[in-house]
Structure formats: structure tokens, C-alpha cells
Design a protein around this motif. Structure first.
Motif, PDB file in Angstrom:
ATOM      1  N   ASN A  61       0.807  -1.226   0.000  1.00 34.33           N
ATOM      2  CA  ASN A  61       0.000   0.000   0.000  1.00 34.33           C
ATOM      3  C   ASN A  61       0.838   1.273   0.000  1.00 34.33           C
ATOM      4  N   ASP A  62       2.134   1.137  -0.143  1.00 31.43           N
ATOM      5  CA  ASP A  62       3.008   2.314  -0.154  1.00 31.43           C
ATOM      6  C   ASP A  62       2.826   3.126  -1.435  1.00 31.43           C
ATOM      7  N   GLN A  63       3.080   4.408  -1.306  1.00 34.64           N
ATOM      8  CA  GLN A  63       3.215   5.265  -2.479  1.00 34.64           C
ATOM      9  C   GLN A  63       4.686   5.249  -2.901  1.00 34.64           C
ATOM     10  N   LEU A  64       4.912   5.130  -4.197  1.00 36.15           N
ATOM     11  CA  LEU A  64       6.270   5.158  -4.729  1.00 36.15           C
ATOM     12  C   LEU A  64       6.262   5.991  -6.001  1.00 36.15           C
ATOM     13  N   ASN A  65       6.972   7.093  -5.967  1.00 35.64           N
ATOM     14  CA  ASN A  65       7.102   7.966  -7.134  1.00 35.64           C
ATOM     15  C   ASN A  65       8.572   8.064  -7.490  1.00 35.64           C
ATOM     16  N   PHE A  66       8.858   7.891  -8.762  1.00 35.06           N
ATOM     17  CA  PHE A  66      10.235   7.794  -9.236  1.00 35.06           C
ATOM     18  C   PHE A  66      10.472   8.875 -10.280  1.00 35.06           C
ATOM     19  N   SER A 139      18.572   9.849 -11.062  1.00 36.12           N
ATOM     20  CA  SER A 139      17.284   9.303 -10.636  1.00 36.12           C
ATOM     21  C   SER A 139      17.082   9.545  -9.151  1.00 36.12           C
ATOM     22  N   THR A 140      15.822   9.667  -8.786  1.00 37.37           N
ATOM     23  CA  THR A 140      15.449   9.842  -7.387  1.00 37.37           C
ATOM     24  C   THR A 140      14.095   9.185  -7.176  1.00 37.37           C
ATOM     25  N   GLY A 141      13.965   8.434  -6.099  1.00 35.95           N
ATOM     26  CA  GLY A 141      12.678   7.857  -5.737  1.00 35.95           C
ATOM     27  C   GLY A 141      12.230   8.365  -4.383  1.00 35.95           C
ATOM     28  N   LEU A 142      10.937   8.515  -4.225  1.00 38.75           N
ATOM     29  CA  LEU A 142      10.352   8.887  -2.937  1.00 38.75           C
ATOM     30  C   LEU A 142       9.251   7.886  -2.618  1.00 38.75           C
ATOM     31  N   ARG A 143       9.391   7.181  -1.510  1.00 47.81           N
ATOM     32  CA  ARG A 143       8.376   6.209  -1.116  1.00 47.81           C
ATOM     33  C   ARG A 143       7.817   6.561   0.254  1.00 47.81           C
ATOM     34  N   SER A 144       6.721   5.902   0.594  1.00 48.02           N
ATOM     35  CA  SER A 144       6.093   6.133   1.888  1.00 48.02           C
ATOM     36  C   SER A 144       7.080   5.850   3.019  1.00 48.02           C
ATOM     37  N   TYR A 145       6.972   6.655   4.072  1.00 45.01           N
ATOM     38  CA  TYR A 145       7.850   6.490   5.226  1.00 45.01           C
ATOM     39  C   TYR A 145       7.074   5.779   6.321  1.00 45.01           C
ATOM     40  N   ASP A 146       7.679   4.753   6.898  1.00 38.09           N
ATOM     41  CA  ASP A 146       6.958   3.889   7.835  1.00 38.09           C
ATOM     42  C   ASP A 146       6.926   4.460   9.252  1.00 38.09           C
ATOM     43  N   LYS A 154       3.858  15.783   5.855  1.00 41.91           N
ATOM     44  CA  LYS A 154       3.935  14.674   4.905  1.00 41.91           C
ATOM     45  C   LYS A 154       5.350  14.122   4.948  1.00 41.91           C
ATOM     46  N   ASP A 155       5.481  12.839   5.300  1.00 39.42           N
ATOM     47  CA  ASP A 155       6.793  12.212   5.411  1.00 39.42           C
ATOM     48  C   ASP A 155       6.997  11.230   4.272  1.00 39.42           C
ATOM     49  N   VAL A 156       8.141  11.326   3.615  1.00 38.96           N
ATOM     50  CA  VAL A 156       8.542  10.384   2.575  1.00 38.96           C
ATOM     51  C   VAL A 156      10.003  10.030   2.805  1.00 38.96           C
ATOM     52  N   ILE A 157      10.451   8.962   2.175  1.00 40.94           N
ATOM     53  CA  ILE A 157      11.855   8.584   2.326  1.00 40.94           C
ATOM     54  C   ILE A 157      12.506   8.494   0.953  1.00 40.94           C
ATOM     55  N   ILE A 203      11.610  14.916   4.027  1.00 41.91           N
ATOM     56  CA  ILE A 203      12.252  13.839   3.266  1.00 41.91           C
ATOM     57  C   ILE A 203      13.282  13.181   4.177  1.00 41.91           C
ATOM     58  N   HIS A 204      13.103  11.912   4.434  1.00 45.02           N
ATOM     59  CA  HIS A 204      14.029  11.149   5.264  1.00 45.02           C
ATOM     60  C   HIS A 204      15.004  10.395   4.367  1.00 45.02           C
ATOM     61  N   ALA A 205      16.133  10.051   4.914  1.00 45.14           N
ATOM     62  CA  ALA A 205      17.125   9.264   4.178  1.00 45.14           C
ATOM     63  C   ALA A 205      17.901   8.408   5.161  1.00 45.14           C
ATOM     64  N   ASP A 206      18.266   7.212   4.740  1.00 46.50           N
ATOM     65  CA  ASP A 206      19.238   6.426   5.507  1.00 46.50           C
ATOM     66  C   ASP A 206      20.367   6.035   4.566  1.00 46.50           C
TER      67      ASP A 206
END
Length: 260
Positions: A61-66, A139-146, A154-157, A203-206
């Protein structure tokens, strides 16, 4: 015009007929560069198209935008006329830098032209064929943050953050924030929510600390180190998210807060 931007939205990823093969090649090529440079990670970033979502930790059910930054066909034809061919499908880590734009041809892609890039959100039946793949610059992707977001936030990773042109990644991220994430029409198309519902986008990142990415994110990409403790990963502990490593490494956490 030197650039085009393609957005692969969640609807594209959810189409069961979507072929993820070229996107897998692209991501693996980008991630092979730190694999070769640092010699820590031994596995491909995306093991197979069947494991694509699991390898990126994307839930059903995650959102993923690339987001793909492309050079124009004319510019890449110029490269090929000069004997420069890019093979994203070569997954040999020893050839990790084979798709980088050579230094002597970087002037073909002036990042000062990035604000003029044409933006297109693709349809769910879009085919990411070789004619697009060979023109990818970043390229960059942003997906739902858990995590549960705060009201008005609005949190994305960040994921699949790759570049094949010097300095393009950080400039492209700034472009995406200004022209896509903070664009009410595009935001609504990607997230099915009005941008006006939010006061802040985070925007979170690890990242692997041993890849020298903490300094990169904080120095080049306007991120801040999170208070979340680093995670130490033992190479003999069975891997981390299906990753096999040659030695122990550490995961650090960062964030970038954007006012709407």
C-alpha cells in the motif's frame, strides 16, 4: 533545452503489466558505483525484477514515485557520434562507472539549464524502453515512510538516489522539491492529496556511513543528521535487508524539512 524529467507515479508501479527490467538495470548501475569504490556491499541493489519491491522495502500500500532526469536525444546522439555508448545492462561491478558522462562531455549537459526542463508524469501503460534508459542522467525515488506523521506533515523517504553526471544528483533533488513536490498540481497527481493540507514536507534518508554519505547529504543536499541512533550491521549476522557485506558497516539517518 538540455533536459527532460519523467515521473513514474505509483499507478505505473501498480500496473501488473509494467516491465521493471530497465529500472532495475538503472538502479543497479547507480548502486554499483559505491560497491566498487568501497568494497563493502557484495549484492546487487535489486536482485531481480521479482524482488524489486522487497529489495526497496516497498509495501503493497506504499506510495512510490520515481523521478528520472534525461538528457535529450540530440545530446546523446552527439555522444554516440563520438564513440561514447552507455550499457546500463552490464551489471559487472568492475564496470560500475561505465555510464557516467565523461568529463570532456559534461558541457553538453549544463546544469544551469535544469530549471527549463520539461516535466511529464507518465501513464500507467508507459514503457521504459532502451531509448529512455540510455538517456538517464540522474534518478530519485520517494516512497512512503513507515512512521506516523505529525498533523500537517507529509513524510517520505528518499530511495534510489543515483547520478551519472557530476553534481547532478543534488541539483536534481532541489529541482524536484521546487518544481514537483511544491507544485500543487503535480503533488495532487502524485499523492491524491492537496498540497494545501500540509505545512511541512519531510524527506528522510538512511545511508551507509562508511560510504561517506553523511557529509554528502549534510553538505550538498541540505539534510540534517537525525537524532535516531545509528545502526551497526554485522556482516556475519545474515545480512541487512537481504544485503551481503564483506565487513561490518553502520547505517545513519538524516532528514530534510521543507516548508510548504
Amino acid at each position: 533545452m538540455s533536459f527532460e524529467v519523467l515521473i513514474l507515479p505509483t499507478s505505473w508501479f501498480r500496473n501488473p503489466k509494467t516491465d521493471l527490467s530497465n529500472l532495475r538495470y538503472l538502479i543497479n548501475k547507480g548502486y554499483n558505483k559505491p560497491r566498487k569504490t568501497f568494497g563493502i556491499i557484495e549484492t546487487l541493489r535489486i536482485i531481480s525484477t521479482d524482488s524489486f519491491f522487497d529489495d526497496l522495502a516497498v509495501l503493497p500500500n506504499d506510495q512510490l514515485n520515481f523521478f528520472l532526469l534525461l538528457g535529450t536525444e540530440e545530446k546523446f546522439q552527439n555522444l554516440e557520434n563520438n564513440g561514447i555508448y552507455r550499457d546500463f545492462k552490464d551489471e559487472d561491478v568492475q564496470n560500475a562507472f561505465g555510464c557516467d558522462i565523461p568529463k570532456e562531455y559534461r558541457s553538453l549537459f549544463p546544469l544551469s539549464d535544469l530549471p527549463n526542463a520539461k516535466i511529464k508524469i507518465v501513464d500507467s501503460d508507459f514503457k521504459l524502453d532502451d531509448s529512455y534508459l540510455k538517456r538517464v542522467i540522474a534518478s530519485t525515488g520517494l516512497r512512503s515512510y513507515d512512521k506516523v506523521s505529525k498533523p500537517g506533515e507529509k513524510d517520505v523517504i528518499l530511495t534510489t538516489y543515483c547520478s551519472f553526471l557530476s553534481h547532478a544528483a543534488s541539483d536534481f533533488l532541489d529541482f524536484l522539491i521546487s518544481n514537483c513536490i511544491l507544485n500543487p498540481k503535480i503533488f495532487k497527481a502524485l499523492y491524491s492529496e492537496p498540497l494545501s493540507d500540509f505545512k511541512t514536507i519531510v524527506i528522510h534518508a538512511d545511508c551507509i556511513i562508511e560510504h561517506n554519505l553523511i557529509d554528502y547529504y549534510t553538505g550538498k543536499c541540505k539534510f540534517f543528521k537525525s537524532n535516531k541512533p545509528d545502526i551497526s550491521i554485522a556482516s556475519a549476522a545474515g545480512g541487512y535487508k537481504q544485503v551481503i557485506a564483506s565487513r561490518n558497516f553502520n547505517i545513519g539517518f538524516l532528514y530534510r524539512r521543507i516548508d510548504v
